[in-house]
Scaffold this motif. Structure first.
Motif, PDB file in Angstrom:
ATOM      1  N   LEU A 244       4.591  15.284  31.063  1.00 51.41           N
ATOM      2  CA  LEU A 244       4.215  16.673  31.313  1.00 51.41           C
ATOM      3  C   LEU A 244       3.015  16.789  32.254  1.00 51.41           C
ATOM      4  O   LEU A 244       2.594  17.897  32.607  1.00 51.41           O
ATOM      5  CB  LEU A 244       3.896  17.370  29.977  1.00 51.41           C
ATOM      6  N   GLY A 245       2.436  15.640  32.609  1.00 47.45           N
ATOM      7  CA  GLY A 245       1.357  15.642  33.603  1.00 47.45           C
ATOM      8  C   GLY A 245       0.010  16.112  33.083  1.00 47.45           C
ATOM      9  O   GLY A 245      -0.813  16.623  33.849  1.00 47.45           O
ATOM     10  N   VAL A 246      -0.218  15.971  31.791  1.00 45.37           N
ATOM     11  CA  VAL A 246      -1.491  16.441  31.242  1.00 45.37           C
ATOM     12  C   VAL A 246      -2.255  15.336  30.493  1.00 45.37           C
ATOM     13  O   VAL A 246      -3.259  15.611  29.852  1.00 45.37           O
ATOM     14  CB  VAL A 246      -1.267  17.635  30.289  1.00 45.37           C
ATOM     15  N   ARG A 247      -1.772  14.118  30.634  1.00 44.29           N
ATOM     16  CA  ARG A 247      -2.326  13.012  29.860  1.00 44.29           C
ATOM     17  C   ARG A 247      -3.832  12.841  30.058  1.00 44.29           C
ATOM     18  O   ARG A 247      -4.560  12.453  29.144  1.00 44.29           O
ATOM     19  CB  ARG A 247      -1.590  11.725  30.247  1.00 44.29           C
ATOM     20  N   ASP A 248      -4.306  13.138  31.269  1.00 43.70           N
ATOM     21  CA  ASP A 248      -5.727  12.908  31.576  1.00 43.70           C
ATOM     22  C   ASP A 248      -6.673  13.843  30.819  1.00 43.70           C
ATOM     23  O   ASP A 248      -7.869  13.591  30.742  1.00 43.70           O
ATOM     24  CB  ASP A 248      -5.983  13.009  33.092  1.00 43.70           C
ATOM     25  N   TYR A 249      -6.144  14.894  30.245  1.00 44.41           N
ATOM     26  CA  TYR A 249      -6.993  15.810  29.481  1.00 44.41           C
ATOM     27  C   TYR A 249      -7.030  15.476  27.988  1.00 44.41           C
ATOM     28  O   TYR A 249      -7.755  16.119  27.240  1.00 44.41           O
ATOM     29  CB  TYR A 249      -6.465  17.249  29.601  1.00 44.41           C
ATOM     30  N   VAL A 250      -6.168  14.535  27.559  1.00 51.39           N
ATOM     31  CA  VAL A 250      -5.956  14.366  26.125  1.00 51.39           C
ATOM     32  C   VAL A 250      -6.428  12.991  25.652  1.00 51.39           C
ATOM     33  O   VAL A 250      -6.191  11.979  26.316  1.00 51.39           O
ATOM     34  CB  VAL A 250      -4.454  14.527  25.778  1.00 51.39           C
ATOM     35  N   LYS A 251      -7.120  12.993  24.495  1.00 55.97           N
ATOM     36  CA  LYS A 251      -7.564  11.734  23.910  1.00 55.97           C
ATOM     37  C   LYS A 251      -7.201  11.708  22.434  1.00 55.97           C
ATOM     38  O   LYS A 251      -7.283  12.731  21.757  1.00 55.97           O
ATOM     39  CB  LYS A 251      -9.089  11.614  24.012  1.00 55.97           C
ATOM     40  N   PHE A 252      -6.829  10.527  21.960  1.00 53.73           N
ATOM     41  CA  PHE A 252      -6.644  10.371  20.520  1.00 53.73           C
ATOM     42  C   PHE A 252      -8.017  10.267  19.847  1.00 53.73           C
ATOM     43  O   PHE A 252      -8.918   9.617  20.368  1.00 53.73           O
ATOM     44  CB  PHE A 252      -5.840   9.101  20.234  1.00 53.73           C
ATOM     45  N   ASP A 253      -8.175  10.957  18.736  1.00 59.00           N
ATOM     46  CA  ASP A 253      -9.426  10.838  17.977  1.00 59.00           C
ATOM     47  C   ASP A 253      -9.122  10.947  16.487  1.00 59.00           C
ATOM     48  O   ASP A 253      -8.752  12.016  15.998  1.00 59.00           O
ATOM     49  CB  ASP A 253     -10.400  11.941  18.394  1.00 59.00           C
ATOM     50  N   PRO A 254      -9.269   9.853  15.753  1.00 58.31           N
ATOM     51  CA  PRO A 254      -8.935   9.862  14.326  1.00 58.31           C
ATOM     52  C   PRO A 254      -9.854  10.753  13.499  1.00 58.31           C
ATOM     53  O   PRO A 254      -9.576  11.000  12.330  1.00 58.31           O
ATOM     54  CB  PRO A 254      -9.095   8.391  13.910  1.00 58.31           C
ATOM     55  N   ASN A 255     -10.929  11.262  14.116  1.00 58.66           N
ATOM     56  CA  ASN A 255     -11.869  12.102  13.373  1.00 58.66           C
ATOM     57  C   ASN A 255     -11.465  13.578  13.337  1.00 58.66           C
ATOM     58  O   ASN A 255     -12.090  14.380  12.655  1.00 58.66           O
ATOM     59  CB  ASN A 255     -13.273  11.984  13.966  1.00 58.66           C
ATOM     60  N   ILE A 256     -10.442  13.934  14.127  1.00 58.68           N
ATOM     61  CA  ILE A 256      -9.980  15.328  14.141  1.00 58.68           C
ATOM     62  C   ILE A 256      -9.064  15.556  12.941  1.00 58.68           C
ATOM     63  O   ILE A 256      -8.016  14.934  12.822  1.00 58.68           O
ATOM     64  CB  ILE A 256      -9.199  15.626  15.449  1.00 58.68           C
ATOM     65  N   MET A 257      -9.453  16.423  12.038  1.00 56.45           N
ATOM     66  CA  MET A 257      -8.609  16.705  10.880  1.00 56.45           C
ATOM     67  C   MET A 257      -8.219  18.176  10.785  1.00 56.45           C
ATOM     68  O   MET A 257      -7.121  18.523  10.399  1.00 56.45           O
ATOM     69  CB  MET A 257      -9.330  16.287   9.593  1.00 56.45           C
ATOM     70  N   ARG A 258      -9.144  19.061  11.073  1.00 58.86           N
ATOM     71  CA  ARG A 258      -8.982  20.509  10.986  1.00 58.86           C
ATOM     72  C   ARG A 258      -8.959  20.987   9.532  1.00 58.86           C
ATOM     73  O   ARG A 258      -8.380  20.391   8.657  1.00 58.86           O
ATOM     74  CB  ARG A 258      -7.737  21.007  11.714  1.00 58.86           C
ATOM     75  N   GLY A 259      -9.634  22.095   9.331  1.00 61.09           N
ATOM     76  CA  GLY A 259      -9.834  22.594   7.987  1.00 61.09           C
ATOM     77  C   GLY A 259      -8.600  23.172   7.315  1.00 61.09           C
ATOM     78  O   GLY A 259      -8.373  22.958   6.142  1.00 61.09           O
ATOM     79  N   LEU A 260      -7.780  23.876   8.093  1.00 60.50           N
ATOM     80  CA  LEU A 260      -6.695  24.618   7.469  1.00 60.50           C
ATOM     81  C   LEU A 260      -5.724  23.702   6.745  1.00 60.50           C
ATOM     82  O   LEU A 260      -5.351  22.639   7.233  1.00 60.50           O
ATOM     83  CB  LEU A 260      -5.929  25.440   8.515  1.00 60.50           C
ATOM     84  N   LEU A 261      -5.326  24.156   5.581  1.00 63.73           N
ATOM     85  CA  LEU A 261      -4.521  23.306   4.696  1.00 63.73           C
ATOM     86  C   LEU A 261      -3.083  23.162   5.156  1.00 63.73           C
ATOM     87  O   LEU A 261      -2.418  22.188   4.827  1.00 63.73           O
ATOM     88  CB  LEU A 261      -4.541  23.906   3.290  1.00 63.73           C
ATOM     89  N   TYR A 262      -2.601  24.148   5.928  1.00 62.46           N
ATOM     90  CA  TYR A 262      -1.162  24.135   6.158  1.00 62.46           C
ATOM     91  C   TYR A 262      -0.676  23.189   7.255  1.00 62.46           C
ATOM     92  O   TYR A 262       0.520  23.080   7.487  1.00 62.46           O
ATOM     93  CB  TYR A 262      -0.619  25.552   6.373  1.00 62.46           C
ATOM     94  N   TYR A 263      -1.577  22.489   7.919  1.00 64.49           N
ATOM     95  CA  TYR A 263      -1.115  21.540   8.930  1.00 64.49           C
ATOM     96  C   TYR A 263      -0.452  20.329   8.283  1.00 64.49           C
ATOM     97  O   TYR A 263      -0.930  19.802   7.292  1.00 64.49           O
ATOM     98  CB  TYR A 263      -2.268  21.092   9.820  1.00 64.49           C
ATOM     99  N   THR A 264       0.656  19.905   8.877  1.00 62.49           N
ATOM    100  CA  THR A 264       1.432  18.829   8.262  1.00 62.49           C
ATOM    101  C   THR A 264       1.551  17.585   9.137  1.00 62.49           C
ATOM    102  O   THR A 264       1.878  16.512   8.637  1.00 62.49           O
ATOM    103  CB  THR A 264       2.871  19.309   7.964  1.00 62.49           C
ATOM    104  N   GLY A 265       1.318  17.719  10.428  1.00 61.12           N
ATOM    105  CA  GLY A 265       1.536  16.566  11.308  1.00 61.12           C
ATOM    106  C   GLY A 265       0.474  16.504  12.383  1.00 61.12           C
ATOM    107  O   GLY A 265      -0.716  16.380  12.095  1.00 61.12           O
ATOM    108  N   THR A 266       0.929  16.630  13.627  1.00 62.41           N
ATOM    109  CA  THR A 266       0.009  16.610  14.750  1.00 62.41           C
ATOM    110  C   THR A 266      -1.041  17.718  14.615  1.00 62.41           C
ATOM    111  O   THR A 266      -0.715  18.846  14.265  1.00 62.41           O
ATOM    112  CB  THR A 266       0.799  16.854  16.060  1.00 62.41           C
ATOM    113  N   VAL A 267      -2.295  17.377  14.839  1.00 62.88           N
ATOM    114  CA  VAL A 267      -3.357  18.381  14.941  1.00 62.88           C
ATOM    115  C   VAL A 267      -4.144  18.111  16.214  1.00 62.88           C
ATOM    116  O   VAL A 267      -4.253  16.968  16.663  1.00 62.88           O
ATOM    117  CB  VAL A 267      -4.312  18.354  13.730  1.00 62.88           C
ATOM    118  N   PHE A 268      -4.681  19.178  16.807  1.00 56.90           N
ATOM    119  CA  PHE A 268      -5.496  18.968  18.011  1.00 56.90           C
ATOM    120  C   PHE A 268      -6.525  20.075  18.183  1.00 56.90           C
ATOM    121  O   PHE A 268      -6.373  21.182  17.683  1.00 56.90           O
ATOM    122  CB  PHE A 268      -4.606  18.863  19.261  1.00 56.90           C
TER     123      PHE A 268
END
Length: 427
Positions: A244-268
């Motif tokens: 999709l040509g956007v890889r340079d803006y995106v990084k993996f970070d295991p510290n990202i969790m997000r507060g909301l309870l309803y997330y089930t998979g990918t979060v960003f």
RNA sequence: GUGCCUGUAGCUCAACGGCAGAGCGCCACACUGUGGAUGUGGAUGUUGUGGGUUCGAAACCCAUCAGGCACCCCA
């Protein structure tokens, strides 16, 4: 002052702020539509019960503007959009065309302590894809976000999208022998790590019941930025981001969790990398259970939200605000004196009928004053209709960007003005 | 909802118990047919609001409102 002031945390949009709001709206629309998303909206007022179901107690009890309507029902100014979305989808689940791509930009209210980047009234961009359960769909949403960030002039050094996966992290917790019932606690522990001193964070971890060994294992996880390679989902996600040509803006970070309870998979979450504001520009992820939870048929979903306040500050701090042009009319017809004012009005009418936005100075005044006005409003062209011109059937047309002016036959006015407007400003 | 910091001219700030000021902006004039530049002059105000202490309060105290920072939460 006894003057009644605006309600705490509300926004007053003077033309300059309104221009920024519309600029953001315009870029949001462009990014959304470039991926084929449809615009929609829900009610601004909802029953409190809609949120009681799923949004979490905090949001409903402490952060909502709740009041009784004249019929005695408890209603609230919407604090978020997703429950309205879920209801509207569930109501027409059998007639909507899936996969469904929807976006929205509108006002929301939360009763919070206002501070920089946080107000009680704000505009929010919501965008979601429903009916597709794949990392590629998540990647598309991230690509929409990056498309927006790019379109407002933020480069990968200024803004980054950090990605993680809830389900994957849970499986890693499992490997460490952390029992399922502690996962939410561990998530909020991780969420909090950047805000606490290391020693205090360790103590807190042990306090919620982790063993020293589990804590050490957790720290290894959180420091491992190649961890995503172990997750098939994340590998597929990054492969798609590449395409999709956007890889340079995106990084993996295991510290990202997000507060909301309803997330089930990918979060960003997207952050400004250098700025003073340590708040997320936008955030989202996959929430596959929400529709079933509000009584619809199960439907996978992924999406994110962005508030207008933080992005506005980020743009300002990075010098990316668009130039503010106060007037939408690039042409001013000056009024020479009382006796000639109707000539000016008639000329303005001709210009408007030719499709050119035109303002007339609304009363006779000294020409310097009228020119100063045109200048402050950043108008491009000023027209003068004095006794000499009227007598000869002519008009003075002045290009305010360089000061040059010409006297033309009245019939040629529209054409001359148009030529100036189409030429490059010398300013 | 909790703790801390801050409110003075339109804006940025000074005066810190003794006559409320500066810069920028604004308005007028130089320029009675032409903006940005320059010069000259002018107005800035219940010192957020209400009360208290004091001979005297912008300053000290209390309350309140608003903003900022942190917590909380999150866009």
């Amino acid at each position: 002052m006894s003057r009644i002031q605006a309600v705490k945390g509300t926004r007053e949009f003077y033309p300059e702020e309104m221009a920024l709001r519309n600029y953001i709206y315009e870029k949001v629309r462009a990014a959304s539509q470039s991926f084929g998303y449809q615009e929609w909206d829900g009610p601004f007022i909802e029953s409190i019960d809609l949120y009681a179901a799923k949004s979490g107690e905090e949001l409903v009890r402490k952060q909502s503007f709740v009041f009784e309507d004249r019929g005695g029902d408890l209603v609230t100014l919407r604090p978020e959009l997703t429950p309205s979305l879920a209801r509207m989808i569930a109501a027409k689940q059998n007639e909507l065309t899936f996969p469904l791509r929807w976006w929205s930009f509108g006002p929301f209210w939360r009763y919070e302590q206002p501070q920089k980047g946080r107000t009680r009234e704000f505009f929010q961009w919501n965008i979601d894809m429903l009916g597709v359960d794949s990392p590629e769909a998540d990647a598309e949403l991230i690509a929409v976000a990056v498309t927006f960030l790019r379109s407002v002039g933020l480069d990968p050094r200024q803004a980054t999208v950090f990605v993680n996966n809830r389900a994957f992290m849970n499986s890693q917790f499992d490997v460490l022998g952390i029992p399922r019932e502690k996962w939410p606690d561990v998530s909020s522990l991780i969420d909090r790590r950047s805000k606490m001193e290391a020693a205090k964070w360790d103590a807190y971890a042990l306090e919620i019941g982790l063993s020293q060994k589990q804590l050490d294992g957790l720290k290894t996880l959180l420091g491992d930025f190649d961890l995503w390679k172990k997750s098939e989902e994340l590998v597929r996600l990054f492969t798609a981001l590449d395409a999709l040509g956007v890889r340079d803006y995106v990084k993996f970070d295991p510290n990202i969790m997000r507060g909301l309870l309803y997330y089930t998979g990918t979060v960003f979450e997207a952050f400004e990398t250098s700025g003073s504001l340590r708040r997320a520009i936008l955030g989202g992820g996959r929430y596959d259970n929400l529709l079933a939870d509000v009584g619809g048929k199960p439907l996978p979903a992924t999406g994110f939200a962005m508030g207008d306040v933080v992005i506005g500050i980020v743009l300002q701090e990075n010098g990316l605000l668009p130039e503010f042009v106060p007037t939408p009319a690039p042409v001013l017809v000056t009024v020479f004196d009382k006796t000639l004012s109707m000539k000016s009005y008639a000329l303005a009418n001709e210009l408007r009928r030719a499709g050119i936005n035109t303002a007339v100075y609304p009363e006779p005044a000294k020409l310097p004053k009228q020119f100063k006005f045109a200048d402050k409003m950043k108008m491009r062209v000023a027209l003068v209709l004095g006794p000499d011109e009227v007598e000869k059937g002519r008009v003075v047309v002045k290009d305010l960007s360089n000061g040059s002016q010409q006297t033309v036959e009245k019939e040629a006015t529209v054409q001359t003005v148009r030529e100036i407007l189409e030429s490059k400003s010398a300013r």
